[in-house]
Scaffold this motif. Structure first.
Motif, PDB file in Angstrom:
ATOM      1  N   THR A 259      56.003  13.237 -18.350  1.00 38.30           N
ATOM      2  CA  THR A 259      55.236  12.990 -19.558  1.00 38.30           C
ATOM      3  C   THR A 259      53.859  12.510 -19.123  1.00 38.30           C
ATOM      4  O   THR A 259      53.739  11.531 -18.405  1.00 38.30           O
ATOM      5  CB  THR A 259      55.914  11.939 -20.446  1.00 38.30           C
ATOM      6  N   VAL A 260      52.836  13.233 -19.546  1.00 41.65           N
ATOM      7  CA  VAL A 260      51.486  12.995 -19.052  1.00 41.65           C
ATOM      8  C   VAL A 260      50.621  12.408 -20.156  1.00 41.65           C
ATOM      9  O   VAL A 260      50.538  12.984 -21.245  1.00 41.65           O
ATOM     10  CB  VAL A 260      50.852  14.309 -18.543  1.00 41.65           C
ATOM     11  N   PRO A 261      49.980  11.275 -19.933  1.00 38.38           N
ATOM     12  CA  PRO A 261      49.003  10.783 -20.911  1.00 38.38           C
ATOM     13  C   PRO A 261      47.893  11.807 -21.101  1.00 38.38           C
ATOM     14  O   PRO A 261      47.401  12.400 -20.123  1.00 38.38           O
ATOM     15  CB  PRO A 261      48.473   9.492 -20.276  1.00 38.38           C
ATOM     16  N   ALA A 291      39.626  18.059 -28.292  1.00 36.72           N
ATOM     17  CA  ALA A 291      39.787  19.516 -28.397  1.00 36.72           C
ATOM     18  C   ALA A 291      41.241  19.936 -28.171  1.00 36.72           C
ATOM     19  O   ALA A 291      41.759  20.831 -28.846  1.00 36.72           O
ATOM     20  CB  ALA A 291      38.870  20.211 -27.400  1.00 36.72           C
ATOM     21  N   LEU A 292      41.905  19.293 -27.203  1.00 35.01           N
ATOM     22  CA  LEU A 292      43.285  19.664 -26.898  1.00 35.01           C
ATOM     23  C   LEU A 292      44.273  19.187 -27.953  1.00 35.01           C
ATOM     24  O   LEU A 292      45.327  19.801 -28.153  1.00 35.01           O
ATOM     25  CB  LEU A 292      43.694  19.084 -25.533  1.00 35.01           C
ATOM     26  N   ASP A 293      43.949  18.084 -28.625  1.00 35.98           N
ATOM     27  CA  ASP A 293      44.903  17.432 -29.528  1.00 35.98           C
ATOM     28  C   ASP A 293      45.506  18.394 -30.562  1.00 35.98           C
ATOM     29  O   ASP A 293      46.731  18.532 -30.637  1.00 35.98           O
ATOM     30  CB  ASP A 293      44.220  16.241 -30.192  1.00 35.98           C
ATOM     31  N   PRO A 294      44.710  19.087 -31.381  1.00 39.86           N
ATOM     32  CA  PRO A 294      45.331  19.978 -32.374  1.00 39.86           C
ATOM     33  C   PRO A 294      45.998  21.199 -31.745  1.00 39.86           C
ATOM     34  O   PRO A 294      46.994  21.694 -32.275  1.00 39.86           O
ATOM     35  CB  PRO A 294      44.143  20.387 -33.262  1.00 39.86           C
ATOM     36  N   ILE A 310      47.096  12.104 -30.747  1.00 33.24           N
ATOM     37  CA  ILE A 310      46.188  10.959 -30.705  1.00 33.24           C
ATOM     38  C   ILE A 310      46.273  10.218 -32.036  1.00 33.24           C
ATOM     39  O   ILE A 310      46.293  10.827 -33.105  1.00 33.24           O
ATOM     40  CB  ILE A 310      44.737  11.422 -30.462  1.00 33.24           C
ATOM     41  N   ASP A 311      46.337   8.921 -31.954  1.00 33.18           N
ATOM     42  CA  ASP A 311      46.284   8.097 -33.162  1.00 33.18           C
ATOM     43  C   ASP A 311      44.901   8.270 -33.782  1.00 33.18           C
ATOM     44  O   ASP A 311      43.889   7.914 -33.170  1.00 33.18           O
ATOM     45  CB  ASP A 311      46.522   6.626 -32.783  1.00 33.18           C
ATOM     46  N   PHE A 341      46.740   7.240 -27.268  1.00 36.83           N
ATOM     47  CA  PHE A 341      45.756   8.257 -26.872  1.00 36.83           C
ATOM     48  C   PHE A 341      46.400   9.627 -26.676  1.00 36.83           C
ATOM     49  O   PHE A 341      45.735  10.575 -26.290  1.00 36.83           O
ATOM     50  CB  PHE A 341      45.060   7.835 -25.575  1.00 36.83           C
ATOM     51  N   GLY A 342      47.698   9.732 -26.921  1.00 34.78           N
ATOM     52  CA  GLY A 342      48.377  11.018 -26.812  1.00 34.78           C
ATOM     53  C   GLY A 342      49.228  11.124 -25.565  1.00 34.78           C
ATOM     54  O   GLY A 342      48.839  10.663 -24.488  1.00 34.78           O
TER      55      GLY A 342
END
Length: 559
Positions: A259-261, A291-294, A310-311, A341-342
């Protein structure tokens, strides 16, 4: 898929050494440090860095049946299959090939969604919108996968267009792993493309009008389209690179995928090797995260990743105007704060999907155990010739379930050979002997007089306390010296300090010239290269000079 994923000062696509900018993942390490990649053929000249191949580490996949079961459990694909089944024998659709408001509530019920909350039901608000969106996502995917076929109504089917079960539905519902995984991979392709395009929104047509509002400014439209294509390509490359980093992390995780932050993942894509992140880089890292979040959230829907987004509160500007939105420069203080932070993890399905994309793009994406399916000769030959392999994993796979003593004899027989890869096979043989569950001593004693195996067999036994092993004769000792150094030289990332230590430990005294005079006469395919190494790494300048002269003499004897 993108080939590389790390920045370097010289090239944005090169992999570097073991830098630790903000966190350390397998993707941070050099290829050879990671999995012992070796050049097939022995002692080639150093390759041009610009022409260096992209190495993708070998991975373990779940059995196809397990992957197929996981794919059928993905809600988005499962809903697409259920909708396709619901269309039997046929359902009317509107001019867009969709169920329309009238049938949307029935489709929602078929999916187990809240009854009556679709656009055609009595409900409304956010729940209704959510249900309608879920129905349309599943419907669009089913059509894209040929699980639903839309066409003209036939006799007895009314007028207009109808939807029927598509030709792929039966194969997928049969549970055939190949068919299921093919459908899932196609679905992942669709979701990936959708995620990328959402990150690069198409230009607003109202902004492309000419002087007359009814006319299109063709020049502006062409420029906007080009800008959109560039943005889509950039988003696709970013997502590809992120997925490859996650894929490589699965190759080296001890149990399952890491699991990577999200901040660490973004830093691996931004921070050049060997550098500390600057304030500007921290800003770039935040931009990449956003950019990666969605896009990662979209991939989670198809089961490629497990993702904690991300919160959103982290990047909201305070309403009272006091203070600032949080940035990565404010380091999280604990795991829970960091998770805001995801967090992302590639699933076994995602691992399978990324590997298929890599193969489609022409990359070598091997599986652990590919060289362990035959006899010992196939094992040692395959591992020594491969440029992308995990030797210990292949050996462990091959040894599993084998009787140790016969396995040792088979390995020793396969280690023989006077070709240039022979030293590497013998080194791999020793590695395998060390992994045996029982003492291979009896098999080693059987080869004490073998000119190619006797030297290392004696050393192996003596190192483990044997006191009755005879000394090798001079010819065997010299040949083994060359063979041992040659095996080290075949490692393209060999530590110069280790070579210097090995060279410094040679029995040159009391007469280095005499020793080197014997060494260059050794009938070994790598004698000249070993003498070159002595000339390069020996601390005594006179000895180094004599070694270079001896290397010249050794080459003069070659056909």
């Amino acid at each position: 898929m993108a080939g590389r994923r790390r920045n370097t000062p010289d090239s944005p696509s090169a992999t570097g050494p073991d830098a630790e900018p903000v966190g350390r993942l397998p993707a941070d390490l050099g290829v050879e440090e990671l999995y012992g990649a070796r050049p097939a053929g022995g002692f080639d000249d150093d390759p041009d860095p610009d022409d260096a191949p992209v190495f993708v580490p070998p991975v373990r996949l779940l059995p196809e049946a397990e992957l197929a079961a996981a794919a059928m459990a993905v809600p988005l694909l499962e809903r697409a299959v259920r909708l396709a089944r619901w269309t039997a024998p046929h359902r009317p659709v509107d001019e867009f090939g969709e169920p329309g408001p009238e049938l949307e509530a029935e489709a929602a019920a078929a999916l187990g969604l809240p009854a009556g909350e679709g656009a055609g039901g009595d409900g409304g608000g956010e729940d209704a919108d959510s249900t309608a969106a879920a129905v349309m996502r599943a419907w669009s995917l089913a059509v894209d996968l040929d699980l639903i076929a839309v066409g003209d109504a036939g006799p007895g089917e009314g007028e207009g267009s109808v939807a029927r079960p598509g030709e792929e539905l039966e194969a997928v519902e049969s549970g055939d792993p190949e068919a299921v995984l093919e459908a899932w991979l196609s679905a992942a392709d669709v979701v990936l493309d959708t995620a990328v395009e959402a990150d690069a929104p198409f230009p607003d047509p109202t902004e492309l009008a000419g002087e007359d509002a009814d006319e299109l400014d063709e020049e502006a439209a062409a420029a906007a389209l080009e800008e959109f294509e560039e943005a889509r390509e950039e988003a696709r490359e970013l997502l590809d690179q992120a997925l490859q980093v996650l894929y490589e992390s699965t190759a080296f995780a001890e149990e399952g995928a890491e699991t990577v932050p999200l901040g660490v993942l973004a830093a691996l894509l931004v921070v050049p090797d060997g550098e500390e992140p600057t304030e500007e880089m921290l800003g770039d890292i935040t931009t990449v995260m956003v950019a990666l979040d969605p896009m990662l959230a979209d991939l989670a829907e198809i089961g490629m990743v497990e993702y904690r987004p991300i919160d959103p509160d982290l990047f909201e500007e305070p309403e009272d105007g006091e203070g600032e939105a949080q940035t990565l420069s404010e380091a999280p203080v604990d795991d829970e704060e960091a998770a805001r932070f995801g967090l992302v993890r590639l699933t076994p399905l995602g691992q399978y999907g990324v590997r298929q994309w890599l193969l489609e793009d022409g990359y070598d994406a091997p599986l652990v155990g590919e060289h362990a399916q035959g006899d010992a000769a196939a094992l040692l030959r395959g591992v020594s010739e491969a440029v992308n392999v995990l030797p210990e994993e292949e050996i462990r796979e091959w040894l599993a379930g084998r009787d140790p003593l016969p396995a040792a004899r088979e390995l020793l027989a396969a280690a023989r050979g006077s070709d240039t890869l022979g030293p590497l096979r013998r080194m791999l043989c020793q590695l395998a002997l060390n992994q045996l569950a029982a003492d291979p001593g009896p098999a080693l004693r059987e080869v004490l007089d073998d000119p190619e195996l006797g030297g290392f067999a004696r050393a192996w036994l003596v190192e483990r306390g044997a006191t009755d092993v005879p000394e090798p004769d001079r010819a065997m000792a010299l040949w083994t010296t060359v063979d041992t150094l040659a095996a080290q030289l075949m490692d393209p990332d060999v530590d110069p300090e280790l070579l210097a230590e090995l060279v410094g430990g040679l029995p040159l005294a009391p007469d280095p010239t005499a020793f080197l005079g014997e060494l260059w006469r050794v009938e070994h395919p790598c004698t000249a290269e070993v003498l070159d190494a002595i000339g390069e790494h020996h601390g005594d300048r006179q000895v180094a000079k004599e070694a270079r002269k001896a290397a010249y003499k050794a080459r003069s004897r070659r056909p």
